[in-house]
Design a protein around this motif. Structure first.
Motif, short mmCIF file in Angstrom:
data_model
loop_
_atom_site.label_atom_id
_atom_site.label_comp_id
_atom_site.label_asym_id
_atom_site.label_seq_id
_atom_site.Cartn_x
_atom_site.Cartn_y
_atom_site.Cartn_z
N PRO A 19 29.48 6.73 29.92
CA PRO A 19 29.36 7.86 30.02
C PRO A 19 28.21 8.45 29.36
N ARG A 31 35.30 -4.15 28.21
CA ARG A 31 35.12 -3.65 28.97
C ARG A 31 35.26 -1.80 29.88
N HIS A 32 36.16 -1.60 28.64
CA HIS A 32 37.13 -0.34 28.24
C HIS A 32 36.06 0.55 27.88
N ASP A 56 33.04 0.85 30.02
CA ASP A 56 33.26 1.63 31.35
C ASP A 56 32.80 2.96 30.27
N GLU A 57 34.36 3.23 29.62
CA GLU A 57 35.00 4.25 28.50
C GLU A 57 33.97 5.19 28.20
N VAL A 58 33.18 4.64 26.94
CA VAL A 58 31.89 5.22 25.95
C VAL A 58 30.30 5.49 26.08
N THR A 83 33.11 11.47 25.26
CA THR A 83 33.69 10.23 25.02
C THR A 83 35.26 10.07 24.09
#
Length: 404
Positions: free
Chosen positions: A322, A313-314, A317-319, A369
Motif C-alpha cells: 500500500p 505475506r501480511h 501485502d498489507e503494509v 497502514t
C-alpha cells in the motif's frame, strides 16, 4: 421362630409377598400411567423396561426380606445389580434422576399401601420396617447408577471435546466437527476466536475446563477446551472483540503469554484463528513486554522473524505494498526517517524538503497502514515490513529487482 420377632423375618409373610408380586407390579404400573405424565410419553419399549425394573424391585424386596429380614441390607451395589441390572444402561439416558426417584417412590407407596391387606396383622409392622430399610438401599443404588452414567458421559464428553479442538488445530473442519461440537452443547452463532497459553500448575483438567466454561458463559460465549502438550487451547464462540473475549479467560492460563487469534466467521473456519495464534505463541518470547492477552496480529514482526510465511505475506501485502502504490515519496520518506534515527529535521534535510512536509508524509503512512512511525513498536513493525517488501521484489522498479 416367632413371626412377631423384630429381628428374624417372617417366612409366612415372605411367602404371602412372593405370591403377591405380580399383583403389586401390575398395581404399580397402573399408578404410573395415571400419576406420572412422563411415563405415558415413553416409547412402548422404554415403558416395558421400566416395568422390568419395577418387577425386579418388588421381587428384590421379597427375596431380600426372606433372606435378610431385620439385619442391614445387602448394600447399594448388590441392589443396583438386582433392580437395575435387568434393564439396559442406555435407559439412564432416557429417564433422568428425578424421574427415577418418582418411579422408586411410587413403587414403594404401592407396596406399603397393600401390606396390611396382604400379610397377617402380626407380620405387618415388621414388613413395613423392612420396606423402609429396603427403600434406603434402593435410593443408594439409584444414586450409584446415575453417578456411574454421569462419570462415563463426562469421560466421553472430554474425549469428544479434545477431538473437536484437535480438528480445529489441524485444519480438519467438516460436518463431523460441527456435529461433535453440537453434541457438546456448542450453540454459538457468529465469530469464533482461539486463545492459547500455558497450562496452569496444580489444577486438574476437569476443574480448569469447568472454570473456563463458567467465565465464558458469564461473558455470553461458548467455550471448548483442550490441553495440547504444555498448552491450554480455548475455542471461544460468540466473540465480538477478540481481546475482550480473551480477557475473560486470561487469568485461568499459566504464566507466560496468552495469545488470541483473529476472529473467524464460524467454527468451521476457526483453524484460521488457531493457526495465527499458534504461530504467535511460538514467537511470543521475542516480545517479553507484550500485553496479556495479546492479539496474534500484534506479534507480526516476531512471527515473520520466526519464519511464519503468513505473517511475512501480511506485512508485505498489507503494509509495504500500500505504501508503494500510494506515493513513491512515502517509502522514500519512511526509509530516510529510519536511517536518520527518526529525526524529522534530519530527514527533511536529506530529502531537501521542509520538516512539516516530512510530518505530513508520516501522518499519511499512519493513516494508510495503521502504524505510526513515531511510536517505537509501530516503527519496528514498519521497518520489518520495509525489509520484507524489498526482499520480495514486489512493487520495485526493474533496476532494483536486478540488483537484488
Amino acid at each position: 421362630m416367632s413371626p412377631a420377632s423384630p429381628v428374624v423375618p417372617s417366612l409366612r409373610a415372605a411367602d404371602v409377598l412372593q405370591r403377591s408380586t405380580g399383583a403389586l407390579s401390575t398395581s404399580a404400573m397402573a399408578r404410573m400411567e395415571t400419576d406420572l405424565p412422563w411415563f405415558r410419553d415413553l416409547s412402548a419399549e422404554d415403558r416395558s423396561w421400566v416395568g422390568v425394573i419395577v418387577q425386579a424391585g418388588i421381587r428384590g424386596f421379597v427375596d431380600w426380606y426372606r433372606r435378610e429380614g431385620g439385619r442391614p441390607g445387602p448394600g447399594s451395589s448388590a441392589v443396583a445389580t438386582s433392580v437395575f441390572g435387568a434393564a439396559p444402561r442406555a435407559l439412564a439416558g432416557v429417564i433422568n434422576l428425578q424421574q427415577t426417584v418418582d418411579l422408586v417412590r411410587l413403587s414403594i407407596e404401592v407396596v406399603e399401601s397393600n401390606i396390611d391387606a396382604i400379610v397377617e396383622p402380626d407380620d405387618a409392622p415388621d414388613v413395613h420396617a423392612g420396606v423402609l430399610r429396603y427403600a434406603r438401599e434402593v435410593a443408594f443404588a439409584t444414586a450409584e447408577v446415575y453417578a456411574r452414567a454421569a462419570e462415563l458421559r463426562g469421560a466421553w464428553d472430554a474425549r469428544l471435546e479434545a477431538l473437536v479442538v484437535d480438528a480445529v488445530l489441524r485444519s480438519e473442519a467438516d460436518e463431523t466437527l460441527l456435529s461433535r461440537a453440537s453434541a457438546l452443547g456448542w450453540t454459538a452463532r457468529g465469530d469464533v476466536a482461539v486463545v492459547l497459553g500455558d497450562v496452569p500448575a496444580q489444577r486438574t483438567e476437569t476443574d480448569l475446563f469447568d472454570e473456563v466454561r463458567r467465565c465464558a458463559r458469564a461473558a455470553g460465549m461458548d467455550a471448548l477446551c483442550a490441553v495440547q502438550g504444555e498448552r491450554l487451547v480455548v475455542v471461544l464462540g460468540g466473540v465480538d472483540d477478540p481481546r475482550v473475549a480473551a480477557e475473560s479467560v486470561a487469568a485461568l492460563f499459566g504464566d507466560g503469554p496468552v495469545i488470541v487469534g483473529p476472529v473467524a466467521v464460524d467454527l468451521g473456519r476457526a483453524h484460521l484463528s488457531a493457526r495465527a495464534a499458534s504461530a504467535a505463541h511460538r514467537a511470543a518470547s521475542g516480545w517479553p513486554q507484550a500485553p496479556r492477552p495479546v492479539r496474534s496480529i500484534e506479534l507480526l514482526p516476531e512471527r515473520a522473524l520466526a519464519g511464519d510465511g503468513h505473517a511475512r505475506r501480511h506485512l508485505v501485502d498489507e503494509v509495504y505494498l500500500p505504501l508503494v502504490r500510494a506515493r513513491g515519496t512515502l517509502i522514500e520518506t519512511l526509509s530516510a526517517y529510519f536511517e536518520r534515527g527518526a529525526s524529522i529535521e534530519a530527514t527533511g534535510r536529506a530529502l531537501f524538503v521542509h520538516a512539516n512536509t516530512v510530518r505530513y508524509r508520516l501522518r499519511q503512512v499512519a493513516e494508510l497502514t495503521g502504524y505510526a512511525p513515531a511510536q517505537p513498536r509501530d516503527a519496528f513493525i514498519l521497518e520489518i515490513a520495509l525489509i520484507l517488501g524489498r526482499q520480495s521484489g514486489r512493487g520495485e522498479p526493474p533496476a532494483t529487482q536486478t540488483d537484488l
